[in-house]
Design an enzyme around this catalytic site. Structure first.
Site, mmCIF file in Angstrom:
data_model
loop_
_atom_site.group_PDB
_atom_site.id
_atom_site.type_symbol
_atom_site.label_atom_id
_atom_site.label_comp_id
_atom_site.label_asym_id
_atom_site.label_seq_id
_atom_site.Cartn_x
_atom_site.Cartn_y
_atom_site.Cartn_z
ATOM 1 N N GLY A 17 12.756 0.959 -7.018
ATOM 2 C CA GLY A 17 11.582 1.614 -6.452
ATOM 3 C C GLY A 17 11.827 3.081 -6.171
ATOM 4 N N GLY A 19 9.595 5.053 -4.530
ATOM 5 C CA GLY A 19 8.676 5.506 -3.489
ATOM 6 C C GLY A 19 9.414 6.252 -2.397
ATOM 7 N N PHE A 20 8.805 6.318 -1.222
ATOM 8 C CA PHE A 20 9.415 7.059 -0.116
ATOM 9 C C PHE A 20 10.799 6.509 0.230
ATOM 10 C CE2 PHE A 20 4.905 8.055 0.659
ATOM 11 C CZ PHE A 20 4.993 9.431 0.783
ATOM 12 N N GLY A 21 10.921 5.185 0.333
ATOM 13 C CA GLY A 21 12.197 4.594 0.713
ATOM 14 C C GLY A 21 13.252 4.726 -0.361
ATOM 15 N N GLU A 177 -10.312 7.332 5.268
ATOM 16 C CA GLU A 177 -10.108 8.604 4.576
ATOM 17 C C GLU A 177 -10.971 8.725 3.325
ATOM 18 O OE1 GLU A 177 -5.507 9.210 6.162
ATOM 19 O OE2 GLU A 177 -5.874 8.447 4.154
ATOM 20 N N ASP A 313 7.756 -1.526 2.541
ATOM 21 C CA ASP A 313 6.656 -2.491 2.596
ATOM 22 C C ASP A 313 7.083 -3.916 2.263
ATOM 23 O OD1 ASP A 313 4.966 -0.453 3.250
ATOM 24 O OD2 ASP A 313 4.114 -0.210 1.253
ATOM 25 N N ALA A 329 5.332 5.443 5.599
ATOM 26 C CA ALA A 329 6.390 6.171 4.905
ATOM 27 C C ALA A 329 7.558 6.460 5.838
ATOM 28 C CB ALA A 329 5.836 7.475 4.329
#
Length: 441
Positions: A17, A19-21, A177, A313, A329
């Site tokens: 992954g 992503g942020f992590g 949003e 997540d 995040a």
């Protein structure tokens, strides 16, 4: 001379992954005495908090996504593979890839995020638009602007009303949003159409709970609902969706059934585990929660598998309040640093309990309209909005000058200039073709 085969082999760390992590873990391992491999099925890191702006055409898709490789170009010990991890063999300590040979690991960090949940109604995926991936944002943007064009072409007031009604399901930060941004967008376009009045467009936000953004204090939730109302969004709390098709939504509200005719339904109601998380839980015998997240040890490792860590997540871990840590995040990044620090010190995974520092939560409603809750401090209006801008620009990252470029586009959007209001094809029916394949999110 050839290298000595008996020389010590460096530990192999595999991160699933980008992503942020995952990206934070790879960066933290830059100077580790280890060979690191990061796997992601796309070549980019997605900044999901800005997807709603890309979907509304306020910024371009490239503004909320950046290639992974440039971010790790100074990490000489790191290899990036564009592939999909489909399974894990914990006995052989291998990650199974869709398009390549299995990867051996000594330490495994699973940071593969989550996908959209339709709560048992997967058929709704075919008639709604999600907001989880970059392609989701592009699809929604094209559909949104196509709906406006269809309304302009139609001579039937009833059909025009359907095209000009936009329904958002889910009153969390994402739903709030995108609802606020769409309301602003149609308001900005009131002088661009001649046969329809875009000021008559309707944006309806549905939430099954008793208040929107329920993770915030009740006072801030009420403020969000008020701000959305000022933008022209109709907020329907306590509305449970019972049916969705290509022509609208059926809801139950206070015991009564109601139909909302619309050609655009946006799903922002929930997430669940990705297939790899399910496969990992099955392979290791780990327990999962109702959303399919793996219940990890306090140090983020799996029971009986100290070399496997799950972050972000895909992990279920109770916070100080007894509730699972939220899918933010900041949670994923802090967990990544916790695991990577232990690996840098020679461990297979962390052995000390993870402690989350709650930095608060943010949600933007529109221009100058936002809410912010940071360590007991509750803000709304412009102070919260400026905090939101600052925090998101800080975490945006990417190439030099990217933050400035995105900020300038935000300023332009403040005055009604849509930077990417494009339909990247000839106009066709806004109805999604039933034969069109859609990847699972």
């Amino acid at each position: 001379m050839p290298a000595d085969d008996d020389s010590p082999r460096r530990p192999r760390v595999v991160i699933i992954g980008g992503g942020f992590g995952g990206l934070a873990a790879a960066r933290k391992l830059r100077h580790a005495d280890a060979d690191v491999t990061l796997i992601d099925r796309t070549n980019h890191h997605l900044f999901q908090p800005l997807l709603y702006q890309a979907a509304a055409g306020a910024i371009s898709p490239s503004d909320c996504a950046a290639p992974i490789r440039p971010s790790l170009k100074r990490s000489a010990n790191t290899t990036v593979l564009m592939d999909e991890a489909t399974d894990v063999d914990p006995e052989r300590r291998q990650v199974v890839l869709a398009a390549g040979d299995p990867l051996d690991y000594d330490s495994l960090i699973v940071a593969c995020g989550a996908r959209t949940s339709y709560f048992g109604h997967d058929d709704w995926q075919e008639v709604t638009y999600g907001l989880k991936t970059l392609q989701d944002a592009i699809d929604l943007r094209q559909h949104f602007y196509s709906a406006l064009e269809e309304a302009e072409r139609s001579n039937d007031p009833a059909e025009q009303a359907k095209y000009l009604t936009f329904v958002v399901v889910g009153g969390g930060p994402t739903g709030v949003e995108i609802a606020g941004e769409l309301a602003l967008t149609v308001s900005d376009m009131k002088r661009q159409y001649r046969r329809v009045d875009t000021s008559q467009a309707k944006v309806v936000l549905l939430d099954a709970g008793d208040r929107v953004v329920s993770a915030f204090a009740e006072r801030l939730s009420k403020k969000v609902a008020e701000q959305l109302g000022k933008l022209g969004v109709t907020v329907r709390e306590g509305a449970r969706v019972t049916g969705i098709d290509s022509h609208g939504v059926t809801i139950e509200l206070e015991g009564a059934t109601e139909r909302i005719d619309s050609r655009t339904v946006i799903w922002a109601a929930g997430v669940k585990s990705v297939p790899l998380t399910d496969a990992l839980a099955k392979a290791t015998g780990a327990k999962t929660d109702r959303s399919g997240r793996i219940e990890v040890n306090p140090d983020l490792t799996l029971p009986g598998r100290p070399e496997i860590s799950v972050i972000g997540d895909g992990a279920s871990l109770e916070g100080p309040n007894g509730k699972p840590l939220p899918g933010l995040a900041t949670v994923a990044i802090q967990q990544a640093h916790h695991v990577a620090k232990a690996i840098r010190h020679g461990e297979r995974g962390a052995s000390k309990p993870f402690k989350y520092l709650d930095k608060g939560a943010l949600a933007v409603v529109g221009r100058g309209k936002a809410v912010c809750e940071i360590r007991g401090l509750k803000l709304s209006g412009w102070p919260a909005f400026l905090t939101y801008l600052g925090v998101h620009l800080y975490y945006l990252g990417g190439q030099t000058g990217r933050r400035v470029g995105v900020l300038m586009k935000w300023v332009g959007a403040r005055f009604g200039e849509r930077q990417s209001a494009l339909i990247e094809r000839e106009l066709a029916s806004v109805e999604r073709e039933s034969s069109r394949p859609r990847a699972l999110q």
